[in-house]
Design a protein around this motif. Structure first.
Motif, PDB file in Angstrom:
ATOM      1  N   PRO A  71       0.810  -1.226   0.000  1.00 61.37           N
ATOM      2  CA  PRO A  71       0.000   0.000   0.000  1.00 61.37           C
ATOM      3  C   PRO A  71       0.840   1.272   0.000  1.00 61.37           C
ATOM      4  O   PRO A  71       0.516   2.230  -0.686  1.00 61.37           O
ATOM      5  CB  PRO A  71      -0.820  -0.114   1.293  1.00 61.37           C
ATOM      6  N   ARG A  72       1.949   1.265   0.769  1.00 62.78           N
ATOM      7  CA  ARG A  72       2.791   2.463   0.781  1.00 62.78           C
ATOM      8  C   ARG A  72       3.447   2.654  -0.582  1.00 62.78           C
ATOM      9  O   ARG A  72       3.556   3.769  -1.084  1.00 62.78           O
ATOM     10  CB  ARG A  72       3.851   2.348   1.883  1.00 62.78           C
ATOM     11  N   ARG A 102      -3.651   9.024   9.354  1.00 63.02           N
ATOM     12  CA  ARG A 102      -5.089   8.861   9.085  1.00 63.02           C
ATOM     13  C   ARG A 102      -5.919   9.225  10.326  1.00 63.02           C
ATOM     14  O   ARG A 102      -6.966   9.848  10.219  1.00 63.02           O
ATOM     15  CB  ARG A 102      -5.404   7.418   8.661  1.00 63.02           C
ATOM     16  N   TYR A 150      -1.789   1.693   6.292  1.00 61.25           N
ATOM     17  CA  TYR A 150      -0.967   0.586   5.776  1.00 61.25           C
ATOM     18  C   TYR A 150       0.304   0.354   6.583  1.00 61.25           C
ATOM     19  O   TYR A 150       0.980  -0.644   6.413  1.00 61.25           O
ATOM     20  CB  TYR A 150      -0.673   0.736   4.285  1.00 61.25           C
ATOM     21  N   GLY A 197      -7.347  -0.785   0.920  1.00 58.43           N
ATOM     22  CA  GLY A 197      -8.360   0.264   0.868  1.00 58.43           C
ATOM     23  C   GLY A 197      -9.715  -0.313   0.479  1.00 58.43           C
ATOM     24  O   GLY A 197     -10.755   0.057   1.022  1.00 58.43           O
ATOM     25  N   ASP A 238       0.932   4.121  -2.695  1.00 62.65           N
ATOM     26  CA  ASP A 238       0.733   5.499  -2.246  1.00 62.65           C
ATOM     27  C   ASP A 238       1.826   6.426  -2.785  1.00 62.65           C
ATOM     28  O   ASP A 238       1.584   7.596  -3.062  1.00 62.65           O
ATOM     29  CB  ASP A 238       0.744   5.504  -0.708  1.00 62.65           C
ATOM     30  N   GLU A 239       3.019   5.878  -2.923  1.00 63.11           N
ATOM     31  CA  GLU A 239       4.154   6.706  -3.360  1.00 63.11           C
ATOM     32  C   GLU A 239       4.345   6.666  -4.875  1.00 63.11           C
ATOM     33  O   GLU A 239       5.398   7.049  -5.382  1.00 63.11           O
ATOM     34  CB  GLU A 239       5.416   6.283  -2.609  1.00 63.11           C
ATOM     35  N   ASN A 249       1.480   5.673   8.739  1.00 66.81           N
ATOM     36  CA  ASN A 249       0.303   6.009   7.950  1.00 66.81           C
ATOM     37  C   ASN A 249      -0.950   6.018   8.830  1.00 66.81           C
ATOM     38  O   ASN A 249      -1.812   6.886   8.691  1.00 66.81           O
ATOM     39  CB  ASN A 249       0.188   4.987   6.809  1.00 66.81           C
TER      40      ASN A 249
END
Lengths: 486, 212
Positions: free
Chosen positions: A427-428, B204, B196, B183, A431-432, B200
């Motif tokens: 996910p990171r 959030r 995540y 998500g 995200d990046e 993070n």
């Protein structure tokens, strides 16, 4: 404890050396340089000038080995020590003399230009695990006859680190030597603090060209270090067995040592090479083949046995792009070379059988080198006995993230590569920007180039370098050098 | 250098002893507690948070800074009148029922505390009722749930549904996290958001409670 790797028993090394000495004394080598032949004749070698041939003798070879330095150091343009070629110390340097560059923007190869070389030199300056520059690419926007000296010129103008280089002609040596004296101040200071290593390549099997043998002599006279780059190809122009290839490599390298040491006893040398197996299916010389790497590591053991510091073209890849093959071949090579204690490891940045250079790969490989160097630090107790108090602290605090012990040793125990090496969770990573390896490497290259300011040579020295280079270019009809305002 | 700036800088360096001493000095100099907090401690902590968000510094540095912040904050607390003490928010966290893997959840707890949140950690293998009852009785702002196993993902949905039935006004927000959580998974089960990783998750949660 420093981890070490060995492929050869001492008995086998002795056998290989004895066999290669026997070959030099029976078959000898072809040597296309009358001056060098005459010198060898003076020392008692059996010389056949009309046929460009010399047969050596055991005592001549022994005499050369007796005066061979066990180690030497390199110093950057300001005279600060950067490379200590001794024992099992290892230093990485980029692969050398690529004809092409892999352009990040269209992922195609093209001929490198001055602007590419300058970017390369600036990039190397900021890579902390690459201890010397090499003249890694051959700019195609200058006359062929100055493409060797021009690389050194640009490296000295923009980079601080010492330079692994070489000449393509006999004539180029003069200006390349003069540039170095300009940087150091005097010939004596250059001798005291070597700035470059010149590659000298015998031709397999058992041949020295006029240019390369003269180059060994010229370097020896000025105590400029050389690295011998013997290139036997197993199964093609060398025996198919790795042992047979090693015998041939040893013979070719010993002949170079003789030329150097008889010219100037004590002249610094690296026991190097770029051997490879020959892949009969593709008619190629894979530098990423495991057998090629094994030959490299093994001849390094022979070099160490003979008492010389060593070099190899390893930690590079035959892949055409920055892909998984590029990473695995470079990573395996860097690991094996480091464990073997090859003192100068030439390879990072290189693709496609040493013919194509990639700035992005160099930035990635710098991280591979960092991991490899961490590995060499080994596993050493650091206030670990007793561990009991640590675990008591852990049970009490719930974690050791900010324990004094953690804060003291975190950066010693763990090497943190730059974000070219992806360690984010998915996910990171998304995200990046879901960046690929190539994109991350390119971003790093851009950041490094942005951080570059200038090298530490004075303006006067730079002016003199420019004057020397312009004078050399004029000899070959170039009235002006390519623009350098990139 | 001004005293409050020294507090901020010492906090950023993670020097809890220095922050303790300087805060004491500031109090003795009769500086208003709110000023010491806002212009000293929180200024420093905001720099740390931003550097952490930009990946310029990492977990340990944030935790050291947080430790330093509390070295100052604990002295200020008694000086604030009841209810005047700024409160970042209250978060109930736990690993859901059926799962005993709590390392990630613990890390989130550590980081939330570091960021100034009040954290009620219910531990692991926590039944849905526990999450919801605690959140309501403690007037928490957020419930944070974690799981490592795919088999226990539906348990999170139970908590969210139970929360909706007990408190339909949506006052308590939910954040979920753990290896199987994406998500999409979070959206499908109706969680307010997901994190995540620990950093993070803190970002959030900050968004969920808004600036205070």
């Amino acid at each position: 404890m420093r981890p070490k790797l060995k492929f050869l028993s001492e008995d086998l090394i002795r056998q290989i050396v004895d066999e290669s000495v026997g070959i030099l004394c029976k078959l000898g080598v072809e040597l296309n340089n009358v001056e060098v032949l005459s010198m060898l004749s003076d020392y008692g070698a059996e010389v056949d000038i009309p046929n460009n041939h010399v047969t050596l003798k055991e005592d001549i070879i022994q005499k050369a080995l007796d005066t061979s330095p066990k180690s030497f150091k390199l110093y950057d343009v300001s005279g600060v020590e950067t490379n200590d070629f001794s024992g099992y110390k290892v230093h990485f340097t980029p692969g050398s003399a690529a004809l092409n560059i892999l352009d990040y923007h269209d992922n195609r190869i093209r001929k490198p230009l001055t602007s590419d070389y300058i970017k390369y030199a600036k990039l190397v300056n900021g890579l902390d695990h690459i201890k010397s520059q090499s003249t890694a690419i051959i700019p195609a926007d200058v006359h062929d006859k100055i493409s060797d000296s021009y690389r050194l010129f640009l490296s000295l103008l923009y980079g601080d680190k010492p330079v692994i280089t070489g000449t393509f002609t006999i004539e180029a040596f003069e200006v390349m030597k003069n540039m170095q004296i300009t940087v150091r101040g005097t010939e004596a200071e250059l001798k005291e603090k070597p700035l470059t290593v010149f590659s000298a390549c015998p031709t397999s099997p058992l041949k020295w060209s006029d240019v390369t043998s003269q180059n060994v002599v010229d370097c020896a006279r000025y105590s400029i270090p050389v690295e011998f780059i013997s290139m036997p190809l197993s199964g093609f122009i060398a025996p198919v067995t790795l042992t047979g290839t090693l015998v041939q490599h040893t013979a070719e390298t010993l002949s170079g040592i003789v030329i150097s040491q008889l010219t100037n006893p004590g002249a610094p040398m690296l026991y190097g090479g770029s051997p490879a197996i020959f892949d009969v299916r593709y008619e190629t010389t894979p530098m990423g083949a495991i057998e090629t790497m094994m030959i490299d590591c093994a001849y390094n053991e022979i070099g160490k046995y003979l008492g010389l510091p060593t070099q190899a073209y390893i930690a590079l890849s035959d892949a055409k792009q920055l892909d998984a093959q590029a990473g695995l071949e470079t990573g395996i090579g860097a690991t094996l070379a480091a464990l073997s204690g090859i003192n100068s490891i030439s390879g990072p940045g290189m693709l496609d059988f040493e013919s194509c250079f990639s700035l992005e790969k160099l930035a990635l490989d710098n991280e591979i080198c960092g991991m490899t160097l961490r590995m060499l630090e080994g596993i050493t107790p650091k206030e670990d006995f007793p561990t009991l108090p640590r675990l008591e602290e852990l049970l009490q605090e719930g974690h050791l993230l900010i324990s004094d012990h953690s804060m003291k040793y975190l950066n010693e125990e763990q090497y943190f590569p730059k974000p070219i090496i992806d360690r984010a969770n998915r996910p990171r990573w998304i995200d990046e920007g879901s960046l690929t390896l190539g994109e991350r490497a390119h971003r790093q290259v851009k950041e490094s180039l942005d951080q570059y300011s200038s090298n530490s040579l004075s303006d006067d020295v730079k002016k003199e370098l420019v004057r020397l280079m312009e004078k050399e270019a004029k000899k070959y009809g170039m009235d002006a050098l390519p623009a350098r305002d990139v | 250098m001004e005293l409050l700036e020294q507090i901020s800088i010492s906090l950023q360096k993670g020097d809890h002893q220095k922050v303790y001493d300087l805060t004491k000095e500031a109090i003795n100099n009769n500086l208003p507690p709110k000023e010491i907090l806002d212009d000293g401690l929180l200024v420093g902590m905001n720099v740390i948070s931003e550097k952490f968000r930009m990946h310029e510094i990492f977990l340990p540095h944030v935790l050291l800074a947080a430790k330093a912040m509390y070295a100052g904050l604990d002295q200020l607390k008694p000086l604030f009148i009841e209810g005047e003490m700024p409160n970042r928010g209250k978060v109930v966290i736990g690993t859901v029922h059926g799962d005993l893997h709590d390392i990630g959840k613990n890390l989130v707890g550590i980081m939330l505390k570091g960021a100034g949140f009040e954290v009620i950690d219910l531990g692991k293998n926590v039944p849905a009722e526990n999450f919801v009852e605690t959140a309501i009785s403690e007037e928490a702002d957020v419930i944070g749930m974690s799981t490592l196993l795919t088999t226990t993902v539906p348990v999170m949905k139970n908590v969210i549904e139970l929360l909706k039935s007990k408190q339909p006004n949506g006052k308590v927000k939910t954040i979920i996290g753990g290896a199987p959580i994406t998500g999409e998974v979070a959206m499908e089960m109706g969680a307010t958001t997901y994190g995540y990783d620990a950093a993070n998750a803190v970002e959030r949660v900050k968004q969920l409670v808004g600036d205070r």
